[in-house]
Design a protein around this motif. Structure first.
Motif, PDB file in Angstrom:
ATOM      1  N   UNK A   1      15.006   4.172 -11.552  1.00 26.78           N
ATOM      2  CA  UNK A   1      14.305   2.937 -11.186  1.00 26.78           C
ATOM      3  C   UNK A   1      13.065   3.302 -10.373  1.00 26.78           C
ATOM      4  N   UNK A   2      11.875   2.805 -10.780  1.00 18.13           N
ATOM      5  CA  UNK A   2      10.664   3.090  -9.986  1.00 18.13           C
ATOM      6  C   UNK A   2      10.800   2.496  -8.581  1.00 18.13           C
ATOM      7  N   UNK A   3      10.678   3.351  -7.567  1.00 19.26           N
ATOM      8  CA  UNK A   3      10.920   2.922  -6.192  1.00 19.26           C
ATOM      9  C   UNK A   3       9.700   3.054  -5.285  1.00 19.26           C
ATOM     10  N   UNK A   4       8.782   3.983  -5.594  1.00 19.59           N
ATOM     11  CA  UNK A   4       7.634   4.247  -4.719  1.00 19.59           C
ATOM     12  C   UNK A   4       6.579   4.982  -5.523  1.00 19.59           C
ATOM     13  N   UNK A   5       5.340   4.937  -5.034  1.00 19.42           N
ATOM     14  CA  UNK A   5       4.292   5.703  -5.700  1.00 19.42           C
ATOM     15  C   UNK A   5       3.237   6.125  -4.706  1.00 19.42           C
ATOM     16  N   UNK A   6       2.491   7.153  -5.112  1.00 24.88           N
ATOM     17  CA  UNK A   6       1.399   7.707  -4.324  1.00 24.88           C
ATOM     18  C   UNK A   6       0.289   8.085  -5.295  1.00 24.88           C
ATOM     19  N   UNK A   7      -0.953   7.905  -4.845  1.00 22.35           N
ATOM     20  CA  UNK A   7      -2.073   8.450  -5.613  1.00 22.35           C
ATOM     21  C   UNK A   7      -2.897   9.320  -4.680  1.00 22.35           C
ATOM     22  N   UNK A   8      -3.552  10.323  -5.288  1.00 15.05           N
ATOM     23  CA  UNK A   8      -4.475  11.141  -4.506  1.00 15.05           C
ATOM     24  C   UNK A   8      -5.634  11.580  -5.373  1.00 15.05           C
ATOM     25  N   UNK A   9      -6.715  11.959  -4.674  1.00 17.08           N
ATOM     26  CA  UNK A   9      -7.922  12.447  -5.328  1.00 17.08           C
ATOM     27  C   UNK A   9      -8.549  13.477  -4.398  1.00 17.08           C
TER      28      UNK A   9
ATOM     29  N   UNK B   1      -3.402   5.535  -1.870  1.00 15.10           N
ATOM     30  CA  UNK B   1      -2.269   4.647  -2.099  1.00 15.10           C
ATOM     31  C   UNK B   1      -0.952   5.386  -1.865  1.00 15.10           C
ATOM     32  N   UNK B   2      -0.110   4.773  -1.047  1.00 14.87           N
ATOM     33  CA  UNK B   2       1.274   5.208  -0.865  1.00 14.87           C
ATOM     34  C   UNK B   2       2.073   3.963  -0.535  1.00 14.87           C
ATOM     35  N   UNK B   3       2.899   3.546  -1.469  1.00 12.67           N
ATOM     36  CA  UNK B   3       3.682   2.323  -1.273  1.00 12.67           C
ATOM     37  C   UNK B   3       5.098   2.529  -1.754  1.00 12.67           C
ATOM     38  N   UNK B   4       6.026   1.973  -0.981  1.00 13.75           N
ATOM     39  CA  UNK B   4       7.442   2.003  -1.313  1.00 13.75           C
ATOM     40  C   UNK B   4       7.876   0.554  -1.512  1.00 13.75           C
ATOM     41  N   UNK B   5       8.553   0.293  -2.629  1.00 15.96           N
ATOM     42  CA  UNK B   5       9.068  -1.052  -2.899  1.00 15.96           C
ATOM     43  C   UNK B   5       9.965  -1.458  -1.726  1.00 15.96           C
ATOM     44  N   UNK B   6       9.864  -2.710  -1.249  1.00 20.55           N
ATOM     45  CA  UNK B   6      10.661  -3.126  -0.090  1.00 20.55           C
ATOM     46  C   UNK B   6      12.168  -2.880  -0.245  1.00 20.55           C
ATOM     47  N   UNK B   7      12.694  -2.971  -1.455  1.00 21.01           N
ATOM     48  CA  UNK B   7      14.127  -2.740  -1.672  1.00 21.01           C
ATOM     49  C   UNK B   7      14.512  -1.270  -1.524  1.00 21.01           C
TER      50      UNK B   7
END
Length: 165
Positions: free
Chosen positions: A68-76, A86-92
């Motif tokens: 299950x997709x739970x969090x993501x990050x992007x970098x450059x 971007x770094x976000x974790x789904x509240x659940x």
């Protein structure tokens, strides 16, 4: 708990937005007006905006918990620095160490060629304390214009742990 961190492609934008929207709502609706939230979210997470980010070298990684997709990050990359916009974790899925795992993944991927991780965090976002806990320090303050709004941020930096030789 089965954890997997996978680099995603432009064709997987929906996976990113399925995490981003609830994470943004839980964070930013406490900080900014609904009007500002809607404008800023659309500026950063519309399909066209995300496609452009992929095309300009941003890499996106999704953390899956039991598939299950739970969090993501992007970098450059930017000079000797890796910017993490971007770094976000789904509240659940918060409070499970997923943000730290994604930061560690970014460090691991970039430790040979870069010296610093850098990100912006809203000055009123409690995530600032998380970043400090994992080694980021406030470098400066910045007010970033987005349309008629401003993002009132700290710029935070962390030295990338280099490989031991």
């Amino acid at each position: 708990m089965n954890i997997e961190i996978v680099e995603v492609k432009k064709s997987e934008i929906k996976t990113i937005t399925d995490i981003a929207l609830p994470a943004w709502e839980a964070t930013y609706l406490k900080i900014v007006s609904k009007e500002q939230f809607d404008f800023m979210y659309n500026e950063m997470y519309s399909d066209a905006s995300l496609e452009k980010q992929f095309e300009t070298g941003h890499r996106f990684f999704v953390l899956y918990e039991n598939k299950t997709p739970a969090a993501f990050l992007s970098f450059v990359s930017a000079g000797n620095t890796i910017r993490i916009p971007k770094l976000y974790v789904h509240p659940a899925h918060q409070k499970k160490g997923f943000g730290k795992m994604l930061i560690e993944k970014a460090e691991e991927i970039n430790k040979e060629d870069f010296e610093v991780l850098e990100l912006n965090v809203n000055r009123y976002n409690p995530a600032k304390f998380f970043y400090e806990k994992i080694g980021f320090e406030i470098d400066s303050e910045i007010d970033v214009p987005i349309g008629k709004y401003f993002m009132n941020d700290y710029i935070m930096k962390k030295k990338i742990q280099q490989s031991e030789i």
